[in-house]
Design a protein around this motif. Structure first.
Motif, PDB file in Angstrom:
ATOM      1  N   VAL A  75      53.325  34.993  56.408  1.00 40.43           N
ATOM      2  CA  VAL A  75      54.103  34.997  55.174  1.00 40.43           C
ATOM      3  C   VAL A  75      53.778  33.781  54.318  1.00 40.43           C
ATOM      4  N   PHE A  76      53.594  32.631  54.958  1.00 36.41           N
ATOM      5  CA  PHE A  76      53.244  31.408  54.225  1.00 36.41           C
ATOM      6  C   PHE A  76      51.931  31.586  53.461  1.00 36.41           C
ATOM      7  N   LEU A  77      50.904  32.065  54.141  1.00 36.54           N
ATOM      8  CA  LEU A  77      49.600  32.219  53.509  1.00 36.54           C
ATOM      9  C   LEU A  77      49.596  33.351  52.487  1.00 36.54           C
ATOM     10  N   LEU A  78      50.333  34.429  52.781  1.00 36.76           N
ATOM     11  CA  LEU A  78      50.417  35.528  51.821  1.00 36.76           C
ATOM     12  C   LEU A  78      51.104  35.068  50.540  1.00 36.76           C
ATOM     13  N   SER A  79      52.162  34.282  50.689  1.00 35.98           N
ATOM     14  CA  SER A  79      52.866  33.795  49.506  1.00 35.98           C
ATOM     15  C   SER A  79      51.993  32.836  48.691  1.00 35.98           C
ATOM     16  N   LEU A  80      51.186  32.022  49.367  1.00 42.73           N
ATOM     17  CA  LEU A  80      50.232  31.160  48.644  1.00 42.73           C
ATOM     18  C   LEU A  80      49.189  32.000  47.923  1.00 42.73           C
ATOM     19  N   PHE A  81      48.729  33.054  48.586  1.00 47.25           N
ATOM     20  CA  PHE A  81      47.757  33.968  47.989  1.00 47.25           C
ATOM     21  C   PHE A  81      48.328  34.606  46.721  1.00 47.25           C
ATOM     22  N   LEU A  82      49.557  35.093  46.795  1.00 45.78           N
ATOM     23  CA  LEU A  82      50.196  35.739  45.650  1.00 45.78           C
ATOM     24  C   LEU A  82      50.481  34.733  44.539  1.00 45.78           C
ATOM     25  N   SER A  83      50.896  33.522  44.911  1.00 44.64           N
ATOM     26  CA  SER A  83      51.166  32.477  43.921  1.00 44.64           C
ATOM     27  C   SER A  83      49.893  32.102  43.168  1.00 44.64           C
ATOM     28  N   THR A  84      48.803  31.988  43.906  1.00 44.39           N
ATOM     29  CA  THR A  84      47.517  31.658  43.288  1.00 44.39           C
ATOM     30  C   THR A  84      47.077  32.774  42.356  1.00 44.39           C
ATOM     31  N   GLY A  85      47.267  34.015  42.795  1.00 38.71           N
ATOM     32  CA  GLY A  85      46.923  35.152  41.944  1.00 38.71           C
ATOM     33  C   GLY A  85      47.736  35.170  40.663  1.00 38.71           C
ATOM     34  N   LYS A  86      49.012  34.799  40.781  1.00 43.77           N
ATOM     35  CA  LYS A  86      49.867  34.751  39.598  1.00 43.77           C
ATOM     36  C   LYS A  86      49.364  33.711  38.605  1.00 43.77           C
ATOM     37  N   ARG A  87      49.012  32.521  39.100  1.00 43.11           N
ATOM     38  CA  ARG A  87      48.497  31.476  38.221  1.00 43.11           C
ATOM     39  C   ARG A  87      47.160  31.871  37.597  1.00 43.11           C
ATOM     40  N   LEU A  88      46.289  32.460  38.399  1.00 44.34           N
ATOM     41  CA  LEU A  88      44.978  32.874  37.887  1.00 44.34           C
ATOM     42  C   LEU A  88      45.145  33.973  36.846  1.00 44.34           C
ATOM     43  N   GLY A  89      46.092  34.879  37.084  1.00 43.31           N
ATOM     44  CA  GLY A  89      46.361  35.925  36.112  1.00 43.31           C
ATOM     45  C   GLY A  89      46.842  35.351  34.788  1.00 43.31           C
ATOM     46  N   GLU A  90      47.704  34.332  34.847  1.00 46.46           N
ATOM     47  CA  GLU A  90      48.181  33.672  33.629  1.00 46.46           C
ATOM     48  C   GLU A  90      47.034  32.983  32.901  1.00 46.46           C
ATOM     49  N   LEU A  91      46.176  32.318  33.659  1.00 47.55           N
ATOM     50  CA  LEU A  91      45.046  31.609  33.061  1.00 47.55           C
ATOM     51  C   LEU A  91      44.099  32.585  32.365  1.00 47.55           C
ATOM     52  N   ASN A  92      43.828  33.706  32.994  1.00 45.71           N
ATOM     53  CA  ASN A  92      42.925  34.697  32.400  1.00 45.71           C
ATOM     54  C   ASN A  92      43.535  35.357  31.173  1.00 45.71           C
ATOM     55  N   ALA A  93      44.848  35.586  31.214  1.00 48.46           N
ATOM     56  CA  ALA A  93      45.512  36.278  30.114  1.00 48.46           C
ATOM     57  C   ALA A  93      45.675  35.394  28.877  1.00 48.46           C
ATOM     58  N   LEU A  94      45.955  34.108  29.098  1.00 52.16           N
ATOM     59  CA  LEU A  94      46.261  33.212  27.988  1.00 52.16           C
ATOM     60  C   LEU A  94      45.047  32.465  27.449  1.00 52.16           C
ATOM     61  N   GLY A  95      44.002  32.355  28.269  1.00 52.75           N
ATOM     62  CA  GLY A  95      42.776  31.697  27.819  1.00 52.75           C
ATOM     63  C   GLY A  95      42.992  30.252  27.410  1.00 52.75           C
ATOM     64  N   GLU A  96      42.526  29.897  26.212  1.00 55.40           N
ATOM     65  CA  GLU A  96      42.624  28.513  25.752  1.00 55.40           C
ATOM     66  C   GLU A  96      44.067  28.085  25.500  1.00 55.40           C
ATOM     67  N   GLY A  97      44.945  29.042  25.313  1.00 49.99           N
ATOM     68  CA  GLY A  97      46.348  28.705  25.057  1.00 49.99           C
ATOM     69  C   GLY A  97      47.173  28.580  26.322  1.00 49.99           C
ATOM     70  N   ALA A  98      46.529  28.615  27.485  1.00 46.01           N
ATOM     71  CA  ALA A  98      47.261  28.580  28.755  1.00 46.01           C
ATOM     72  C   ALA A  98      48.050  27.286  28.926  1.00 46.01           C
ATOM     73  N   GLY A  99      47.479  26.180  28.496  1.00 49.10           N
ATOM     74  CA  GLY A  99      48.138  24.895  28.656  1.00 49.10           C
ATOM     75  C   GLY A  99      49.413  24.768  27.850  1.00 49.10           C
ATOM     76  N   ALA A 100      49.476  25.472  26.724  1.00 47.97           N
ATOM     77  CA  ALA A 100      50.683  25.428  25.897  1.00 47.97           C
ATOM     78  C   ALA A 100      51.846  26.133  26.585  1.00 47.97           C
ATOM     79  N   HIS A 101      51.522  27.087  27.423  1.00 51.31           N
ATOM     80  CA  HIS A 101      52.566  27.821  28.148  1.00 51.31           C
ATOM     81  C   HIS A 101      52.922  27.144  29.464  1.00 51.31           C
ATOM     82  N   ARG A 102      51.895  26.706  30.205  1.00 47.06           N
ATOM     83  CA  ARG A 102      52.146  26.083  31.510  1.00 47.06           C
ATOM     84  C   ARG A 102      51.195  24.905  31.685  1.00 47.06           C
ATOM     85  N   LYS A 103      51.753  23.693  31.769  1.00 52.22           N
ATOM     86  CA  LYS A 103      50.946  22.479  31.802  1.00 52.22           C
ATOM     87  C   LYS A 103      50.047  22.401  33.031  1.00 52.22           C
TER      88      LYS A 103
END
Length: 283
Positions: free
Chosen positions: A167-195
């Motif tokens: 569960v620990f590793l799965l949750s890290l996997f999902l958390s990383t996927g969530k961050r990567l998804g945000e980075l891909n979706a927001l592009g250059e504006g990602a930092g304005a949404h999440r530092k």
């Protein structure tokens, strides 16, 4: 349902309550979910975490209301859009917190302690920790682990080391996927949404996603290997991990709950895994 009721319901994020089903993992995986009184026994712990989680979601939206205004989807949420005032949102946050703590106390002092730990980490995450790279991933992961441990306490079933690691590793996997998804979706504006996204060098989140995904497969395999028939569920686990990675890298989003509800293949393989696991353990 009128608009006023709907905006408050949206603010509580009831879809995210699916994460609280983690409370039922210890009895389900331990073969005890069908024992007399067990399902009903989980009602109060589940409600406690649902209220606590919604309280933290309101606080997080309150703290993030300015940054969320730069997000194409989150800017339409009740708080960043201005549909709910900050003072009213804070009042709702407190009103949710009080019954959550009371229900937690009804379960047991240890359960209440785990619930308070979840709330404390969530508050720290909303106020500051979400801005710190890597630590933000571990904060999200801790929520899943505390739900798992709380479930073990509520039902009186010890959580095995291999289940904890899975569960620990799965949750890290999902958390990383969530961050990567945000980075891909927001592009250059990602930092304005999440530092924190400003501090992940290019390719790091991809590497972390691959590392944690591989580790999940290893630990889950070691968890089920003691029951030979359960080894076949590794195939479904592998498919689910691959499908989630494909979804993230295709720009379809990495939020675990949204992915499960919107991706038919992920939903189907999750249901099939639960049915196969149940048939093997409870037959």
């Amino acid at each position: 349902m009128n608009r006023t009721t709907f905006k408050y319901l949206v603010m509580l994020r009831p879809k995210q309550w699916l994460k609280n089903l983690m409370i039922f993992f210890p009895p389900f995986l331990g073969g005890a979910i069908l024992a007399p009184g067990v399902p009903a026994r989980g009602a109060v712990p589940f409600a406690a975490f649902c209220l606590a989680a919604s309280s933290t979601y309101v606080l997080n939206d309150l703290c993030d209301r300015h940054n969320d205004s730069h997000h194409p989807v989150k800017r339409h949420r009740p708080i960043p859009s201005g549909a709910v005032s900050p003072s009213l949102a804070l009042a709702i946050c407190v009103l949710l917190l009080v019954p959550a703590l009371w229900l937690g106390w009804l379960v047991s002092p240890v359960f209440l302690l785990l619930l308070v730990a979840y709330l404390a980490i969530s508050v720290c995450y909303s106020l500051k920790l979400k801005e710190i790279p890597v630590l933000d991933l571990f904060c999200i992961s801790s929520g899943f682990l505390l739900r798992l441990q709380a479930g073990g306490e509520a039902f009186g079933i010890p959580v095995s080391p291999w289940l904890f690691l899975s569960v620990f590793l799965l949750s890290l996997f999902l958390s990383t996927g969530k961050r990567l998804g945000e980075l891909n979706a927001l592009g250059e504006g990602a930092g304005a949404h999440r530092k924190s996204l400003l501090h992940y060098p290019e390719g790091v989140l991809d590497l972390l996603l691959a590392m944690t995904g591989a580790a999940v497969l290893v630990t889950y395999t070691l968890y089920v290997v003691t029951r030979p028939a359960l080894v076949y569920t590794v195939i479904l686990c592998c498919f689910g991990l691959f499908r989630f990675v494909l979804r993230v890298k295709s720009g379809l989003g990495g939020d675990p709950t949204e992915s499960l509800l919107k991706d038919k293949q992920l939903l189907a393989v999750s249901v099939l895994w639960a049915l196969m696991f149940a048939w093997i353990v409870y037959r």
